[in-house]
Motif scaffolding. Structure first.
Motif: not given
Length: 484
Positions: A264-266, A277-278, A300-301, A320-324
């Protein structure tokens, strides 16, 4: 009139009052747990409701110790006890002792996690735990996060950030300031048919409506069909729609299926779509030897983490974690009294949809120091192995049918009989087991069949516990079948 006795106050008098109340409460709860022998008392639900409704809420100055004792007698004794070996229905775990101890500290301190001047040390504790989580999920140097009430809020926040980001990217439109853009009806979220219902709920609450969610079929094991997902993205774009978020599920509620997150990331990377991602159920595997099953989660974002599931924290506790971290800008609101720009102290309200927020991070902070991530990982390894053993036991029992091979820690099965309607039989078994205080079992539907579900989360259970439980379920089924 003196009101001081009703409050926790600083000073010796306040401390003495607190100690007396808490010692009495602890003694009452201790006595309660010493006597528990059923997951539910077996009191008729109608009678329980009647007794609770008879309590007057218009009184005052009643003795607090007596109220505590009365509450334990009526409410405590007639609660559902997740700690009992036969309470095995939901993703509702036995809480760890550090979390319970932390709850008493949280309640006494009563911190509000929106501004530093309300939660000085607490602000740093939450950020410490968030940073640790981002490292564990390998989200990179720009990652950040915030504590939430659980998976529902985390999923909503992740998808909200994705929605606001796509509007900003397409046209520089600020949904926060201007509302939904004129192309909002074209926005689409893509997930599997087994994804959690909060995806649809989030779409509804964001003003997109449930029609904005495109559900893709799953494989037999409950994971999303990757090729079908790719086609869904292409078809949506060909129709002039705007797919802006893909949802990967790391542990579906019933099957425990974990989507191919890397695949899914691709797709998300190729199509420039936000990947959420849940991980409310299976995300805890990041601490275990099964970590490889989450491959791709680091791309994941946004990621939902639910601590009151397999991290064994008391409710409520999520993040909630976010990549940016820059994407938190879509949540930022200025309030003169709260997050002043000239104030260089950190104010967590800048990253949250909540203002007043509990100091739930303390529970994780204390648990990781007391129990530790390695021990938690060992617990998960044990649970997954035991789940396979229990599934084997179900297969070996005459009168049961295993409905799916376990993926995480759920066992889906049903009682079978040639004498009665099997859907009705399994529904009756589940309900009667509950109200008689025999067991709290899950009930769901698998391929149109009413199913029973074990959600195996308690690492302290033994195979003999499951043998006894299966025998009790079989006896109930035989009783009901013979009555027809």
């Amino acid at each position: 009139m003196s009101w001081e006795k009703h409050f926790l106050r600083t000073g010796q008098a306040g401390a003495d009052t607190y100690a007396a109340v808490m010692q009495h409460t602890t003694a009452a709860i201790t006595s309660l747990y010493e006597d528990i022998d059923k997951p539910y008392s077996g009191m008729d639900p109608a009678l329980l409701e009647k007794k609770i409704r008879q309590i007057s809420l218009d009184g005052s100055n009643s003795n607090l110790k007596r109220i505590v004792s009365d509450t334990i007698e009526l409410v405590g004794k007639n609660s559902i006890f997740t700690q009992h070996k036969n309470c095995i229905a939901h993703l509702h775990t036995v809480p760890l002792m550090p979390a319970i101890a932390a709850e008493s500290i949280i309640a006494a301190l009563n911190q509000s996690m929106d501004s530093w001047d309300q939660a000085s040390a607490a602000t740093y504790v939450e950020q410490k735990v968030v940073d640790w989580l981002c490292e564990r999920y390998e989200l990179g140097d720009k990652a950040d996060g915030i504590f939430t009430s659980g998976g529902t809020q985390s999923n909503q926040m992740g998808l909200l950030l994705a929605r606001d980001r796509v509007a900003d990217k397409i046209s520089g439109h600020s949904i926060q300031k201007l509302g939904l853009p004129d192309y909002a009806s074209k926005l689409r979220i893509i997930c599997s048919t087994k994804s959690h219902f909060t995806v649809q709920k989030s779409a509804s609450m964001m003003g997109l409506g449930e029609r904005a969610v495109l559900c893709v079929d799953t494989e037999e094991d409950g994971t999303i069909q990757v090729h079908a997902l790719e086609k869904a993205v292409r078809d949506a774009k060909d129709e002039g729609l705007i797919p802006f978020a893909l949802v990967a599920t790391a542990g579906t509620t019933d099957h425990g299926a974990i989507d191919d997150i890397d695949a899914l990331a691709d797709i998300a990377q190729k199509e420039d779509i936000w990947l959420h991602v849940d991980g409310a159920y299976g995300g805890a595997l990041i601490l275990s030897s099964h970590k490889h099953r989450l491959k791709g989660i680091e791309r994941a974002d946004s990621v939902s983490v639910d601590f009151h599931k397999l991290f064994y924290q008391t409710i409520s506790c999520g993040s909630l974690l976010i990549k940016d971290r820059a994407n938190f800008k879509y949540l930022l609101h200025h309030a003169d009294y709260l997050n002043r720009e000239h104030d260089e102290l950190p104010n967590l309200v800048d990253k949250s949809i909540a203002t007043t927020k509990r100091f739930d991070a303390l529970k994780v902070y204390m648990t990781m120091q007391s129990v530790g991530p390695d021990a938690l990982g060992d617990m998960y390894d044990h649970l997954l192995a035991q789940t396979q053993q229990v599934a084997g036991m179900v297969k070996g029992y005459d009168g049961f049918e295993l409905l799916a091979e376990p993926a995480l820690s759920t066992v889906l099965f049903r009682c079978v009989s040639e004498k009665v309607d099997m859907n009705r039989l399994n529904q009756q078994v589940r309900l009667e087991a509950l109200v008689r205080g025999i067991a709290v079992l899950g009930e769901t539907t698998v391929d149109g069949k009413s199913a029973l579900k074990f959600t195996i989360l308690n690492p302290c259970l033994t195979l003999s516990d499951f043998e006894n439980l299966l025998t009790e379920i079989k006896n109930l089924a035989l009783e009901f079948a013979s009555e027809q």
